[in-house]
Write an enzyme that holds these catalytic residues in place. Structure first.
Site, PDB file in Angstrom:
ATOM      1  N   ASP A   8      41.993 -61.559  78.551  1.00 40.03           N
ATOM      2  CA  ASP A   8      42.821 -62.660  78.146  1.00 40.03           C
ATOM      3  C   ASP A   8      42.100 -64.046  77.981  1.00 40.03           C
ATOM      4  O   ASP A   8      40.792 -64.213  78.045  1.00 40.03           O
ATOM      5  CB  ASP A   8      44.078 -62.879  79.093  1.00 40.03           C
ATOM      6  CG  ASP A   8      43.702 -63.367  80.475  1.00 40.03           C
ATOM      7  OD1 ASP A   8      42.525 -63.771  80.893  1.00 40.03           O
ATOM      8  OD2 ASP A   8      44.742 -63.535  81.416  1.00 40.03           O
ATOM      9  N   CYS A  65      40.637 -60.580  83.347  1.00 42.37           N
ATOM     10  CA  CYS A  65      41.300 -61.636  83.373  1.00 42.37           C
ATOM     11  C   CYS A  65      41.267 -62.636  84.305  1.00 42.37           C
ATOM     12  O   CYS A  65      39.978 -62.618  84.647  1.00 42.37           O
ATOM     13  CB  CYS A  65      43.034 -61.287  83.104  1.00 42.37           C
ATOM     14  SG  CYS A  65      43.346 -60.583  84.954  1.00 42.37           S
ATOM     15  N   THR A  67      41.916 -62.940  87.377  1.00 45.46           N
ATOM     16  CA  THR A  67      41.800 -62.402  88.704  1.00 45.46           C
ATOM     17  C   THR A  67      41.404 -60.867  88.377  1.00 45.46           C
ATOM     18  O   THR A  67      40.942 -59.956  89.403  1.00 45.46           O
ATOM     19  CB  THR A  67      42.909 -62.483  89.581  1.00 45.46           C
ATOM     20  OG1 THR A  67      44.002 -61.533  88.907  1.00 45.46           O
ATOM     21  CG2 THR A  67      43.411 -63.661  89.874  1.00 45.46           C
ATOM     22  N   GLY A  70      46.381 -58.839  87.084  1.00 44.39           N
ATOM     23  CA  GLY A  70      47.567 -58.571  86.060  1.00 44.39           C
ATOM     24  C   GLY A  70      47.076 -57.491  84.976  1.00 44.39           C
ATOM     25  O   GLY A  70      47.858 -56.624  84.567  1.00 44.39           O
ATOM     26  N   HIS A  98      34.696 -41.889  93.489  1.00 43.68           N
ATOM     27  CA  HIS A  98      35.600 -41.228  94.264  1.00 43.68           C
ATOM     28  C   HIS A  98      36.736 -40.997  93.178  1.00 43.68           C
ATOM     29  O   HIS A  98      37.777 -40.163  93.614  1.00 43.68           O
ATOM     30  CB  HIS A  98      35.914 -41.905  95.203  1.00 43.68           C
ATOM     31  CG  HIS A  98      34.993 -42.053  96.470  1.00 43.68           C
ATOM     32  ND1 HIS A  98      35.155 -42.044  98.047  1.00 43.68           N
ATOM     33  CD2 HIS A  98      33.650 -41.244  96.435  1.00 43.68           C
ATOM     34  CE1 HIS A  98      34.218 -41.823  98.510  1.00 43.68           C
ATOM     35  NE2 HIS A  98      33.046 -41.339  97.661  1.00 43.68           N
ATOM     36  N   HIS A 133      37.547 -35.199  95.908  1.00 45.09           N
ATOM     37  CA  HIS A 133      37.854 -36.281  95.281  1.00 45.09           C
ATOM     38  C   HIS A 133      38.958 -35.712  93.819  1.00 45.09           C
ATOM     39  O   HIS A 133      39.645 -36.451  93.611  1.00 45.09           O
ATOM     40  CB  HIS A 133      36.959 -37.380  94.787  1.00 45.09           C
ATOM     41  CG  HIS A 133      36.081 -37.578  96.069  1.00 45.09           C
ATOM     42  ND1 HIS A 133      36.596 -38.503  97.012  1.00 45.09           N
ATOM     43  CD2 HIS A 133      34.777 -37.353  96.329  1.00 45.09           C
ATOM     44  CE1 HIS A 133      35.681 -38.700  97.905  1.00 45.09           C
ATOM     45  NE2 HIS A 133      34.540 -38.121  97.401  1.00 45.09           N
TER      46      HIS A 133
HETATM   47  C1  RB5 Z   1      46.208 -66.526  83.451  1.00 47.24           C
HETATM   48  O1  RB5 Z   1      46.271 -67.858  83.866  1.00 47.24           O
HETATM   49  C2  RB5 Z   1      46.149 -65.623  84.596  1.00 47.24           C
HETATM   50  O2  RB5 Z   1      47.270 -65.490  85.337  1.00 47.24           O
HETATM   51  C3  RB5 Z   1      45.673 -64.163  84.278  1.00 47.24           C
HETATM   52  O3  RB5 Z   1      44.224 -64.211  83.491  1.00 47.24           O
HETATM   53  C4  RB5 Z   1      45.271 -63.349  85.561  1.00 47.24           C
HETATM   54  O4  RB5 Z   1      44.536 -63.931  86.322  1.00 47.24           O
HETATM   55  C5  RB5 Z   1      46.525 -62.532  85.903  1.00 47.24           C
HETATM   56  O5  RB5 Z   1      46.407 -61.768  86.674  1.00 47.24           O
END
Ligand code: RB5
Length: 145
Positions: A8, A65, A67, A70, A98, A133
């Site tokens: 993203d 993304c 983190t 998402g 695994h 596994h």
């Molecule tokens: C976008 O701002 C952010 O929410 C997305 O990149 C991600 O971290 C979601 O899990």
């Protein structure tokens, strides 16, 4: 390997770096992510890469993304996807050895580009161990029925 990549807006710059790196490692990579920093919706991209891996013959996928969370949750809604977030090299090879993960995810706001490359390399070079596994991976597949 033929690899599907998606990202993203939080991960566009890192996506391009990882694409170059994956090519340097000798793989083919196809880009399903956004190429701009304009806000977009990671569920669409996670699902798109999930379908590419499960239905379009890609060997595996890379999702990025902010983190990694998402976009991996979205990918995991596609039947047959086993995606997980990795922020360290140990998890990156274990997720293949695994869990036989067919998609690796990480966060551009969490890991730097050098660590991200090490994570990708560890994942791509690891091999599924099978054995006990395999039975557990089969149990995950059974949850989709
Ligand atoms: C976008 O701002 C952010 O929410 C997305 O990149 C991600 O971290 C979601 O899990």
């Amino acid at each position: 390997m033929r690899i599907a990549i998606g990202n993203d807006h939080a991960a566009t710059a890192l996506k391009f770096e990882i694409m170059e790196y994956v090519k340097e490692l000798g793989h083919e990579v196809v880009n399903f992510g956004t190429d701009t920093n304009d806000s977009c919706n990671y569920p669409e991209i996670g699902a798109r890469v999930g379908h590419a891996v499960v239905e379009e013959g890609f060997d595996c996928g890379i999702l990025i993304c902010g983190t990694g969370v998402g976009i991996s949750i979205a990918a995991n809604k596609v039947k047959g996807v086993r995606a997980g977030v990795c922020s360290d090299v140990a998890t990156a090879h274990l997720i293949k050895e695994h869990n036989n993960a067919n998609i690796i995810a990480f966060g551009a706001r969490i890991v730097g580009s050098e660590l991200a490359k090490d994570i990708v390399k560890a994942y791509l070079e690891a091999e599924f161990m099978g054995g006990r596994h395999q039975m557990r991976v089969d149990m995950i597949s059974d949850l989709e029925k």
